[in-house]
Design a protein around this motif. Structure first.
Motif, PDB file in Angstrom:
ATOM      1  N   ASN A  80       0.852  -1.190   0.000  1.00 14.87           N
ATOM      2  CA  ASN A  80       0.000   0.000   0.000  1.00 14.87           C
ATOM      3  C   ASN A  80       0.892   1.245   0.000  1.00 14.87           C
ATOM      4  O   ASN A  80       1.003   1.935   1.015  1.00 14.87           O
ATOM      5  N   PRO A  81       1.543   1.532  -1.132  1.00 17.31           N
ATOM      6  CA  PRO A  81       2.508   2.631  -1.154  1.00 17.31           C
ATOM      7  C   PRO A  81       1.890   3.998  -0.866  1.00 17.31           C
ATOM      8  O   PRO A  81       2.543   4.848  -0.261  1.00 17.31           O
ATOM      9  N   GLN A  82       0.656   4.211  -1.263  1.00 17.14           N
ATOM     10  CA  GLN A  82       0.040   5.518  -1.012  1.00 17.14           C
ATOM     11  C   GLN A  82      -0.071   5.788   0.481  1.00 17.14           C
ATOM     12  O   GLN A  82       0.156   6.904   0.933  1.00 17.14           O
ATOM     13  N   ALA A  83      -0.404   4.793   1.264  1.00 14.96           N
ATOM     14  CA  ALA A  83      -0.578   4.962   2.703  1.00 14.96           C
ATOM     15  C   ALA A  83       0.742   4.912   3.468  1.00 14.96           C
ATOM     16  O   ALA A  83       0.876   5.539   4.513  1.00 14.96           O
ATOM     17  N   HIS A  84       1.730   4.162   2.959  1.00 19.95           N
ATOM     18  CA  HIS A  84       2.923   3.886   3.751  1.00 19.95           C
ATOM     19  C   HIS A  84       4.213   4.508   3.232  1.00 19.95           C
ATOM     20  O   HIS A  84       5.261   4.380   3.873  1.00 19.95           O
ATOM     21  N   PHE A  85       4.164   5.179   2.098  1.00 22.09           N
ATOM     22  CA  PHE A  85       5.379   5.715   1.484  1.00 22.09           C
ATOM     23  C   PHE A  85       6.171   6.605   2.443  1.00 22.09           C
ATOM     24  O   PHE A  85       7.362   6.407   2.634  1.00 22.09           O
ATOM     25  N   GLU A  86       5.531   7.585   3.033  1.00 21.10           N
ATOM     26  CA  GLU A  86       6.240   8.563   3.870  1.00 21.10           C
ATOM     27  C   GLU A  86       6.909   7.913   5.080  1.00 21.10           C
ATOM     28  O   GLU A  86       8.070   8.207   5.378  1.00 21.10           O
ATOM     29  N   SER A  87       6.196   7.049   5.794  1.00 15.62           N
ATOM     30  CA  SER A  87       6.796   6.435   6.980  1.00 15.62           C
ATOM     31  C   SER A  87       7.934   5.487   6.608  1.00 15.62           C
ATOM     32  O   SER A  87       8.980   5.471   7.256  1.00 15.62           O
ATOM     33  N   LEU A  89       9.799   5.655   3.846  1.00 16.32           N
ATOM     34  CA  LEU A  89      10.899   6.476   3.356  1.00 16.32           C
ATOM     35  C   LEU A  89      11.679   7.083   4.521  1.00 16.32           C
ATOM     36  O   LEU A  89      12.913   7.083   4.518  1.00 16.32           O
ATOM     37  N   GLY A  90      10.983   7.586   5.533  1.00 15.07           N
ATOM     38  CA  GLY A  90      11.659   8.152   6.691  1.00 15.07           C
ATOM     39  C   GLY A  90      12.521   7.132   7.409  1.00 15.07           C
ATOM     40  O   GLY A  90      13.676   7.411   7.767  1.00 15.07           O
ATOM     41  N   ASP A  94      16.712   7.087   7.627  1.00 10.99           N
ATOM     42  CA  ASP A  94      17.426   6.926   8.902  1.00 10.99           C
ATOM     43  C   ASP A  94      18.372   5.731   8.831  1.00 10.99           C
ATOM     44  O   ASP A  94      19.493   5.782   9.351  1.00 10.99           O
ATOM     45  N   TYR A  95      17.938   4.669   8.209  1.00 11.93           N
ATOM     46  CA  TYR A  95      18.731   3.443   8.083  1.00 11.93           C
ATOM     47  C   TYR A  95      20.020   3.677   7.299  1.00 11.93           C
ATOM     48  O   TYR A  95      21.089   3.250   7.714  1.00 11.93           O
ATOM     49  N   VAL A  96      19.941   4.361   6.151  1.00 11.43           N
ATOM     50  CA  VAL A  96      21.132   4.539   5.312  1.00 11.43           C
ATOM     51  C   VAL A  96      21.958   5.755   5.712  1.00 11.43           C
ATOM     52  O   VAL A  96      23.108   5.877   5.286  1.00 11.43           O
ATOM     53  N   GLY A  97      21.407   6.657   6.507  1.00 14.80           N
ATOM     54  CA  GLY A  97      22.164   7.843   6.917  1.00 14.80           C
ATOM     55  C   GLY A  97      22.522   8.699   5.722  1.00 14.80           C
ATOM     56  O   GLY A  97      21.688   8.959   4.860  1.00 14.80           O
ATOM     57  N   HIS A  99      24.572   7.874   3.340  1.00 16.62           N
ATOM     58  CA  HIS A  99      24.783   7.028   2.153  1.00 16.62           C
ATOM     59  C   HIS A  99      23.517   7.043   1.294  1.00 16.62           C
ATOM     60  O   HIS A  99      22.409   6.996   1.809  1.00 16.62           O
ATOM     61  N   ARG A 100      23.666   7.118   0.007  1.00 15.92           N
ATOM     62  CA  ARG A 100      22.521   7.148  -0.906  1.00 15.92           C
ATOM     63  C   ARG A 100      22.703   6.118  -2.020  1.00 15.92           C
ATOM     64  O   ARG A 100      23.180   6.426  -3.111  1.00 15.92           O
ATOM     65  N   PRO A 101      22.282   4.860  -1.772  1.00 13.26           N
ATOM     66  CA  PRO A 101      22.348   3.869  -2.847  1.00 13.26           C
ATOM     67  C   PRO A 101      21.296   4.164  -3.902  1.00 13.26           C
ATOM     68  O   PRO A 101      20.350   4.909  -3.658  1.00 13.26           O
ATOM     69  N   ALA A 102      21.443   3.573  -5.063  1.00 12.42           N
ATOM     70  CA  ALA A 102      20.389   3.625  -6.073  1.00 12.42           C
ATOM     71  C   ALA A 102      19.239   2.758  -5.584  1.00 12.42           C
ATOM     72  O   ALA A 102      19.415   1.915  -4.694  1.00 12.42           O
ATOM     73  N   GLY A 103      18.055   2.948  -6.148  1.00 10.03           N
ATOM     74  CA  GLY A 103      16.962   2.107  -5.698  1.00 10.03           C
ATOM     75  C   GLY A 103      15.652   2.376  -6.391  1.00 10.03           C
ATOM     76  O   GLY A 103      15.520   3.301  -7.188  1.00 10.03           O
ATOM     77  N   SER A 104      14.684   1.538  -6.055  1.00  7.95           N
ATOM     78  CA  SER A 104      13.324   1.653  -6.561  1.00  7.95           C
ATOM     79  C   SER A 104      12.359   1.281  -5.453  1.00  7.95           C
ATOM     80  O   SER A 104      12.669   0.457  -4.595  1.00  7.95           O
ATOM     81  N   LEU A 105      11.185   1.904  -5.485  1.00  8.57           N
ATOM     82  CA  LEU A 105      10.090   1.524  -4.599  1.00  8.57           C
ATOM     83  C   LEU A 105       8.929   1.138  -5.499  1.00  8.57           C
ATOM     84  O   LEU A 105       8.519   1.925  -6.356  1.00  8.57           O
ATOM     85  N   LEU A 106       8.442  -0.076  -5.313  1.00 14.97           N
ATOM     86  CA  LEU A 106       7.397  -0.615  -6.172  1.00 14.97           C
ATOM     87  C   LEU A 106       6.150  -0.936  -5.372  1.00 14.97           C
ATOM     88  O   LEU A 106       6.222  -1.583  -4.325  1.00 14.97           O
ATOM     89  N   GLY A 107       5.014  -0.495  -5.856  1.00 16.34           N
ATOM     90  CA  GLY A 107       3.739  -0.890  -5.272  1.00 16.34           C
ATOM     91  C   GLY A 107       3.325  -2.226  -5.848  1.00 16.34           C
ATOM     92  O   GLY A 107       3.396  -2.436  -7.058  1.00 16.34           O
ATOM     93  N   VAL A 108       2.927  -3.144  -4.974  1.00 16.47           N
ATOM     94  CA  VAL A 108       2.522  -4.480  -5.400  1.00 16.47           C
ATOM     95  C   VAL A 108       1.162  -4.820  -4.806  1.00 16.47           C
ATOM     96  O   VAL A 108       0.759  -4.259  -3.786  1.00 16.47           O
TER      97      VAL A 108
END
Length: 127
Positions: A80-87, A89-90, A94-97, A99-108
């Motif tokens: 449910n990316p619409q409901a959970h994206f912000e939390s 992502l935050g 915090d996890y990566v600090g 560091h900024r790896p490449a990535g994707s976020l996919l709704g399934v």
């Protein structure tokens, strides 16, 4: 000749390894919210699931002597990316600090378990 190393936590056998390293590149299977005994953690709680999933990603990294700063690519699957994206992502930031790896976020539509709301797979370089 290829140098190959694998890691599997032996909680269950789905025919894949949790981590597969070849010639300095670590491929990590999708991690989800389970504890060290294999019990699901955080039913109905996206933040608890995300924290546990990231902890499990750390466990795989550690098995190969890698750290979060070794992450090169991260793929996040959310039901449910619409409901959970912000939390999510935050928590991820915090996890990566810094560091900024490449990535994707996919709704399934769904993941392997009915209560599962997030899964994360990744690729890392090994020093």
């Amino acid at each position: 000749m290829a140098h190959i190393q694998t890691y599997n936590h032996d909680l269950w056998d789905h025919g894949i390894s949790q981590g597969y390293a070849v010639n300095g590149t670590l491929y990590m299977s999708g991690q989800f919210s389970h504890d060290a005994q294999g019990a699901f953690v955080g039913a109905g709680d996206i933040e608890a699931q995300t924290r546990q999933t990231l902890d499990n990603l750390d466990n795989v990294l550690e098995r190969f002597g890698a750290k979060r700063s070794n992450l090169a690519y991260v793929e996040v699957y959310l039901t449910n990316p619409q409901a959970h994206f912000e939390s999510v992502l935050g928590l991820f930031k915090d996890y990566v600090g810094e560091h900024r790896p490449a990535g994707s976020l996919l709704g399934v539509t769904y993941l392997a378990s009915p209560e599962q709301m997030i899964e994360i797979s990744a690729v890392a370089h090994l020093d």
